[in-house]
Design a protein around this motif. Structure first.
Motif, PDB file in Angstrom:
ATOM      1  N   VAL A 238       0.856  -1.187   0.000  1.00  0.00           N
ATOM      2  CA  VAL A 238       0.000   0.000   0.000  1.00  0.00           C
ATOM      3  C   VAL A 238       0.893   1.240   0.000  1.00  0.00           C
ATOM      4  N   GLU A 239       0.641   2.127  -0.942  1.00  0.00           N
ATOM      5  CA  GLU A 239       1.434   3.348  -1.033  1.00  0.00           C
ATOM      6  C   GLU A 239       0.625   4.532  -0.504  1.00  0.00           C
ATOM      7  N   ILE A 240       1.184   5.213   0.472  1.00  0.00           N
ATOM      8  CA  ILE A 240       0.566   6.422   1.006  1.00  0.00           C
ATOM      9  C   ILE A 240       1.253   7.617   0.338  1.00  0.00           C
ATOM     10  N   GLY A 241       0.467   8.524  -0.198  1.00  0.00           N
ATOM     11  CA  GLY A 241       1.033   9.663  -0.923  1.00  0.00           C
ATOM     12  C   GLY A 241       1.860  10.578  -0.035  1.00  0.00           C
ATOM     13  N   ALA A 242       2.615  11.447  -0.677  1.00  0.00           N
ATOM     14  CA  ALA A 242       3.422  12.426   0.052  1.00  0.00           C
ATOM     15  C   ALA A 242       2.510  13.376   0.816  1.00  0.00           C
ATOM     16  N   PRO A 243       2.977  13.946   1.907  1.00  0.00           N
ATOM     17  CA  PRO A 243       2.159  14.891   2.690  1.00  0.00           C
ATOM     18  C   PRO A 243       1.722  16.086   1.841  1.00  0.00           C
ATOM     19  N   ILE A 244       0.510  16.529   2.053  1.00  0.00           N
ATOM     20  CA  ILE A 244       0.022  17.717   1.348  1.00  0.00           C
ATOM     21  C   ILE A 244       0.256  18.949   2.210  1.00  0.00           C
ATOM     22  N   ASP A 245       0.167  20.100   1.602  1.00  0.00           N
ATOM     23  CA  ASP A 245       0.284  21.348   2.346  1.00  0.00           C
ATOM     24  C   ASP A 245      -0.865  21.442   3.351  1.00  0.00           C
ATOM     25  N   MET A 246      -0.573  21.944   4.527  1.00  0.00           N
ATOM     26  CA  MET A 246      -1.581  21.950   5.595  1.00  0.00           C
ATOM     27  C   MET A 246      -2.741  22.900   5.298  1.00  0.00           C
TER      28      MET A 246
END
Length: 360
Positions: A342-350
């Motif tokens: 399972v791949e979790i995407g990179a963090p998004i801008d808050m």
């Protein structure tokens, strides 16, 4: 004793299978009434999963809500209680993980030692963590579960230790209580029951429990039992031991079942059968159970649903019948399987609220 303490003590004493099924279990006046509040697990109506399986009515007996997260607690509380009654200085078991966790927990609760033998490198992290934190003496064996069980049998005889594997009759007796609960919830035994099969103890216990439920008026019929194994560990399907069992469903990764003849009789006498399913089918069912019904079970549990679906598609099970599938353990026992690949995407801008909108 304070009022709160008195109420808590009474609740503890009046909980669990030894109390609720005391008239159906081999207890004596000297048997300690141990309890971690095992039993009483839900029978979940699963209409969306029923459509996926291909049956009109499906229920899931979710044994993952037992104290240590598996059905093993039903038999273990009685096995440990009888061991204490007999003056045992320690309990001993071989395990693929769930038995070890349960034995360690109930031994800790009873105030005696536990020794668990595990096949090296082949036990899910969640189960190993439980055995360790409950204070068991954890011994890894350079071999399979079958080798660990052979060693446990020899050691129990040589050192007079209480062996609490499914060859212990108390384990089977305790596990019969799940059949009583199903009958009480439905008002009768279901026409079809599907469950995962590894060592053969649980299918033996369910069949004994349903037969007793019929005798005692809890049921008016007996279910047809479908015992499901993984293709890589299917000795009951092949009719012979499997030398090198291999499956993602670690709880049923057993090649030489300890409870052979009674398990065979349970399937045959019920008019049922054993069926093997692939790891791919098990994992598909594992994900479907979670996605359709919000229940997170361990992979071995999902074998029951995978096997029922395969049997319905093959015409081996009447698609018009009410069915019950046993989910033997919690998904938290083996969290690594859930997140594998399972791949979790990179963090998004808050502050990126638009990202959330794009998901809708």
């Amino acid at each position: 004793m304070t009022e709160v303490h008195a109420v808590t003590t009474r609740m503890q004493r009046e909980s669990g299978i030894l109390y609720h099924f005391r008239d159906h279990l081999p207890l004596t006046d000297r048997t300690p009434m141990l309890s971690l509040h095992e039993g009483g697990t839900p029978l979940v109506h699963a209409p969306r999963l029923a459509a996926w399986v291909g049956v009109p009515e499906l229920y899931l007996k979710y044994e993952g809500l037992n104290p240590t997260g598996s059905f093993k607690d039903r038999g273990m509380v009685l096995a440990v209680a009888r061991a204490v009654e007999d003056g045992a200085r320690a309990v001993l078991c071989a395990s693929t993980g769930n038995t070890a966790a349960s034995a360690a927990a109930y031994a800790a609760h009873a105030g005696i030692r536990s020794i668990v033998l595990l096949p090296a490198g082949r036990v899910a992290a969640g189960k190993l963590a439980q055995a360790v934190i409950y204070g068991a003496d954890v011994v890894t064996v350079d071999g399979s579960f079958d080798h660990a069980l052979a060693l446990a049998l020899n050691a129990s005889r040589k050192f007079d230790l209480a062996l609490v594997n499914s060859v212990n009759p108390a384990r089977i007796e305790g596990q019969t209580t799940a059949a009583y609960e199903i009958c009480d919830a439905l008002g009768d035994a279901p026409p079809v029951l599907a469950l995962p099969v590894g060592n053969g103890g649980n299918i033996t216990a369910y069949w004994l429990g349903f037969r007793r439920a019929l005798e005692h008026g809890r049921a008016t019929r007996l279910p047809r039992i479908l015992g499901v194994q993984a293709e890589g560990a299917a000795p009951f399907v092949h009719g012979a031991p499997v030398e090198h069992p291999d499956t993602v469903a670690t709880a049923i990764r057993i090649g030489r079942p300890a409870t052979w003849e009674p398990a065979i009789r349970a399937a045959q006498d019920s008019g049922g059968a054993f069926r093997a399913v692939s790891d791919e089918a098990i994992l598909e069912a594992y994900r479907a159970i979670a996605a359709h019904e919000g229940i997170f079970c361990e992979p071995a549990s999902a074998a029951s649903v995978a096997g029922l679906r395969a049997a319905v598609r093959a015409g081996a099970i009447d698609a018009a019948q009410q069915c019950v599938c046993i989910l033997t353990g919690s998904g938290l026992k083996d969290p690594d399987t859930a997140v594998a690949n399972v791949e979790i995407g990179a963090p998004i801008d808050m502050n990126d609220v638009e990202y959330i909108g794009r998901l809708i």
